[in-house]
Design an enzyme around this catalytic site. Structure first.
Site, short mmCIF file in Angstrom:
data_model
loop_
_atom_site.label_atom_id
_atom_site.label_comp_id
_atom_site.label_asym_id
_atom_site.label_seq_id
_atom_site.Cartn_x
_atom_site.Cartn_y
_atom_site.Cartn_z
CD GLU A 1 -3.01 -1.07 2.28
OE1 GLU A 1 -2.77 -0.35 3.26
OE2 GLU A 1 -4.05 -1.71 2.15
CD GLU B 1 -4.99 -5.95 2.77
OE1 GLU B 1 -5.77 -5.17 3.36
OE2 GLU B 1 -3.76 -5.96 2.97
#
Length: 849
Positions: free
Chosen positions: A210, A281
């Site tokens: 991320e 995710e």
């Protein structure tokens, strides 16, 4: 040779065969049905070429020359004792998954610089090999920054003290240690032949995590760092694709992937047309921090999101988390609760949570019934009305067709016509037609069973005879500095605690002259909390929060004429796990003043402070059998002193059900069972609902002996251990809620060469109940055929119900390990029907034993 050519060259030269890993597991597990599984298509229908290894194109990953749809779930090996790993993997596979994902936790493997640890809870190799044993794929996210609500985001503390280091930037010290660690892990996995290019289970690897969320903070150093990270990863020649999640500018050939709840609508797509759609995710709930109320995500919303993804080019989806587990010891990030993603399809105790597990299993089955159309077909979109659409996949010049009918109106159901048929679509739902004709699944209509978790007091284990040992305030200190030393630097993450102490003389002229005025001590802290003592007496405590670590403690205190001694026990609740410049985060007292004196406010921040790392009981290891013998324990007096240790012994709880410790009437601290920490507890930090975020704390049975188990509690704030109790956890309350509108289960269908075939002549709706293994249905608590409402554990009668509902259900189910009840008026009767124009529902709640 370019990076992209190099990865293809290595992959295509792989010579070891990688088998498809959709085979069904062998172990039956709690509350799940024993049945044959297939992936919905013939064995060779998605073959692209005869090459081995893992490649990709714009449609999918290509594994051993075959296109695959990947259904994955996150299970983190350190969040569960290794004795339970295989059971969790088997339960995930029975949920329709064909892949397991995990991070690699740097600070677990290299807590001290250059000293590596791969045993016990950190036996990564064993974990990956167990995945392989169950013929599943593995996704390994190397990070080495992982966030994951894990202490320091997985980065070891010693990294902070490397001179000149800047985490996750184009910074030579950081890149040196990052490359060294990742290379070591890669070589270890290569040595065990665990990459798919070697015949192992690992099909995808991730570098960084991320990074787009912080990249702009580093400006050009962020861009050059991400280019370096990608090249470093690809140069390792592992023969499987690398990915970067939430990295829209992932350098070729690294694939950018999505994280979030609804990536089918929020993901802008791969940054190159030759890269597949990957979802790393899909959050099954929301992790909690101390002070949070309960968090949930509905099963229906999860199912909708997964169907949306695969209907819009998705080829891989990973549930984060599929099993969350427990943050044992001090492994949780700042303020994160010990329980992690308990609302996942497998709960913290390793029990299957229904209907989340079963309904998602049906979703995977439904998508696999569409597999040939999805992987070989051409997509199109047909508008069926306002907020209504059909996403159709058709293999050109064939009858192979699959459709996903979506009602994107969040409030209103609809009936639509599609290809000559009529279909009912609940609000905010997607329905699956694997042959463009037969509806086999709706995200909103749950056919799988439900269950409810129970916690009952153990009859055998609650034989506590508590003893206490109160910590004394320290008088001997290691160091003295002009002002309080920053807390992270002082403790170096070896403990939560550090003492600070100073003395200040006050004369009579300093003391307030008015009787209604008392001096106040004020402490401005950068986090996380503090206990304050003056002249040996407890003054009070203060703490920050996940949102705002900084806080100000201020309270009146009994200062006296002469020498006043101040003790501060400062603590952290885990290190922060996210954000730019993580190495620059700090904690501990920033300024300390005394207000309300006759001579005015006094700043005592820089008058000289002694410090001492840790507390005495930690150093003596009072939580171990040997260490507990080093002090004199006493019988609790009934008051609630702070900074106090308690110990007792108990026998193993009866049976085999999971165990939890209910910490009623305690404040904050940590618990050890036979010398092993089960994590931090915090009962006094209430949510806005005036309830603790977490009241029960998991004790793995692997920590337990048959008799004389030592429990040690370190209570910081002050509590009474007499109300602590051990409870047994089960999901023996099972339920079903099925209506006459429900579609038949996708498990009743199979695909033969892309053509849908029913496996049964009976496709009418039915309520199915399955007890956990070795148990039978012993009671029917509730049954109503009519218009019941509510949830498992909390059903209610509606306006009408068949008077024989309970008798019918008991006839089908009592004394059996599983049963199937037709949702049919023929069994329940239609006389005196007050709801004759209503599509009936059958709600059942039963007990297993």
């Amino acid at each position: 040779m370019s990076i992209s050519k190099r990865i293809l060259f290595v992959t295509f030269l792989s010579t070891l065969l990688i088998t498809s890993r959709f085979a069904q597991g062998d172990n039956k597990n709690d509350g799940d049905e024993e049945e044959e599984e297939d992936d919905g298509g013939s064995a060779d229908e998605e073959v692209v070429n005869a090459e081995t290894g893992v490649t990709y194109d714009g449609r999918s990953l290509i594994i051993n020359g075959k296109r695959e749809l990947v259904f994955s779930g996150s299970i983190h090996y350190p969040r569960c004792p290794p004795e339970y790993w295989e059971d969790l993997i088997a339960k995930a596979k029975r949920g329709g998954l064909n892949s397991i994902e995990t991070y690699v936790f740097w600070n677990g493997h290299e807590l001290e610089k250059g000293k590596y640890y791969f045993e016990g809870d950190y036996d990564l190799i064993k974990f990956i090999k167990l995945i392989d044993k169950h013929k599943m794929f593995a996704i390994v996210r190397f990070g080495p920054f992982v966030q994951a609500e894990w202490n320091h985001g997985g980065l070891p503390y010693w990294l902070r003290e490397v001179p000149g280091i800047i985490f996750r930037s184009d910074n030579e010290p950081f890149k040196h240690y990052m490359k060294k660690f990742v290379t070591m892990i890669v070589e270890k996995l290569k040595g065990e032949k665990l990459f798919a290019s070697q015949g192992g289970p690992i099909i995808v690897s991730q570098i960084e995590n991320e990074y787009n969320t912080i990249q702009l903070a580093f400006r050009e150093k962020g861009e050059s760092y991400i280019q370096w990270a990608a090249k470093t990863a690809v140069d390792m020649n592992i023969g499987v694709p690398w990915i970067m999640c939430k990295q829209k500018d992932a350098p070729d050939p690294v694939i950018n992937s999505c994280n979030g709840r609804h990536c089918g609508d929020t993901f802008v797509g791969p940054n190159k047309p030759n890269k597949p759609y990957l979802w790393t995710e899909n959050w099954t709930a929301q992790y909690r921090v101390f002070g949070d109320p309960p968090s949930q995500r509905s099963t229906e919303d999860l199912a909708y999101s997964i169907l949306r993804w695969f209907s819009k080019n998705g080829t891989l989806a990973n549930y984060y988390m599929y099993y969350g587990g427990t943050n044992y010891n001090r492994t949780s990030a700042a303020f994160v609760s010990t329980q992690y993603y308990d609302e996942a399809p497998i709960d913290e105790y390793g029990l299957i949570r229904e209907p989340k597990h079963g309904h998602l299993k049906d979703a995977h089955r439904a998508v696999n019934l569409c597999k040939k159309a999805l992987l070989l077909g051409t997509p199109s979109v047909e508008k069926l009305g306002p907020k209504l659409e059909a996403r159709v996949w058709q293999v050109p010049d064939t009858a192979i067709c699959a459709a996903f009918l979506a009602n994107n109106d969040t409030a209103t159901p609809a009936t639509v016509r599609f290809k000559g048929g009529e279909y009912y679509l609940p609000a905010n739902s997607i329905s699956v037609l694997p042959d463009c004709k037969t509806m086999v699944y709706s995200s909103h209509l749950i056919t799988s069973q439900h269950n409810s978790r129970n916690m009952e007091r153990s009859k055998a284990a609650n034989n506590f005879e508590w003893k206490m040992y109160k910590e004394s305030l320290p008088t001997q200190f290691k160091n003295k500095t002009n002002q309080p030393v920053e807390l992270y630097y002082l403790t170096k993450d070896t403990t939560d605690y550090a003492w600070y102490s100073t003395t200040i003389p006050l004369s009579e002229r300093d003391m307030p002259l008015k009787k209604d005025v008392r001096p106040i001590i004020r402490i401005a802290s950068e986090g996380h909390g503090v206990y304050v003592f003056l002249n040996g007496e407890y003054v009070g405590f203060g703490h920050g929060s996940k949102v705002e670590k900084n806080f100000v403690f201020q309270k009146d205190a009994s200062f006296k004429t002469g020498k006043n001694t101040i003790h501060l026990l400062c603590y952290t609740v885990g290190l922060q796990d996210s954000g730019a410049y993580l190495e620059r985060r700090y904690a501990g007292p920033r300024s300390i003043t005394i207000l309300g004196l006759n001579t005015g406010t006094i700043d005592i921040t820089t008058i000289g402070w002694e410090n001492l790392v840790g507390i005495d009981g930690e150093k003596k290891q009072l939580y171990t059998e040997e260490g507990s013998q080093s002090v004199q324990w006493a019988t609790p007096s009934g008051d609630k002193p702070p900074i106090t240790w308690y110990k007792a012994y108990f026998d193993a709880p009866e049976g085999n059900n999971p165990i939890a410790l209910r910490m009623t009437n305690m404040g904050k601290g940590m618990v050890w069972i036979n010398g092993r920490s089960i994590g931090r507890y915090w009962m006094s930090y209430l949510s806005a609902l005036k309830q603790p975020t977490q009241s029960e704390y998991h004790i793995p049975r692997t920590y337990i002996k048959p008799t004389k188990n030592l429990i040690v509690v370190f209570e910081e704030e002050g509590g009474n251990p007499k109300e602590i109790e051990i409870v047994l956890v089960d999901r023996d309350t099972i339920c079903s809620l099925v209506s006459e509108k429900h579609t038949p289960s996708p498990r009743l269908f199979k695909s033969v060469n892309g053509n849908l075939r029913a496996k049964s002549n009976d496709l009418k709706p039915s309520a199915k109940l399955v007890c956990p293994k070795e148990k039978k249905i012993v009671a029917v608590d509730f049954a109503s055929f009519g218009d019941p409402y509510g949830t498992c554990g909390n059903f209610f009668f509606g306006n009408c119900t068949s008077s024989v509902s309970k008798q019918v259900v008991e006839k089908f189910c009592l004394g059996k390990p599983d049963c199937k009840i037709p949702v049919d008026e023929g069994h329940f009767g239609s006389q005196n029907d007050a709801c004759s124009n209503l599509k009936k529902k059958l709600a059942v709640q039963a007990q297993c034993g």
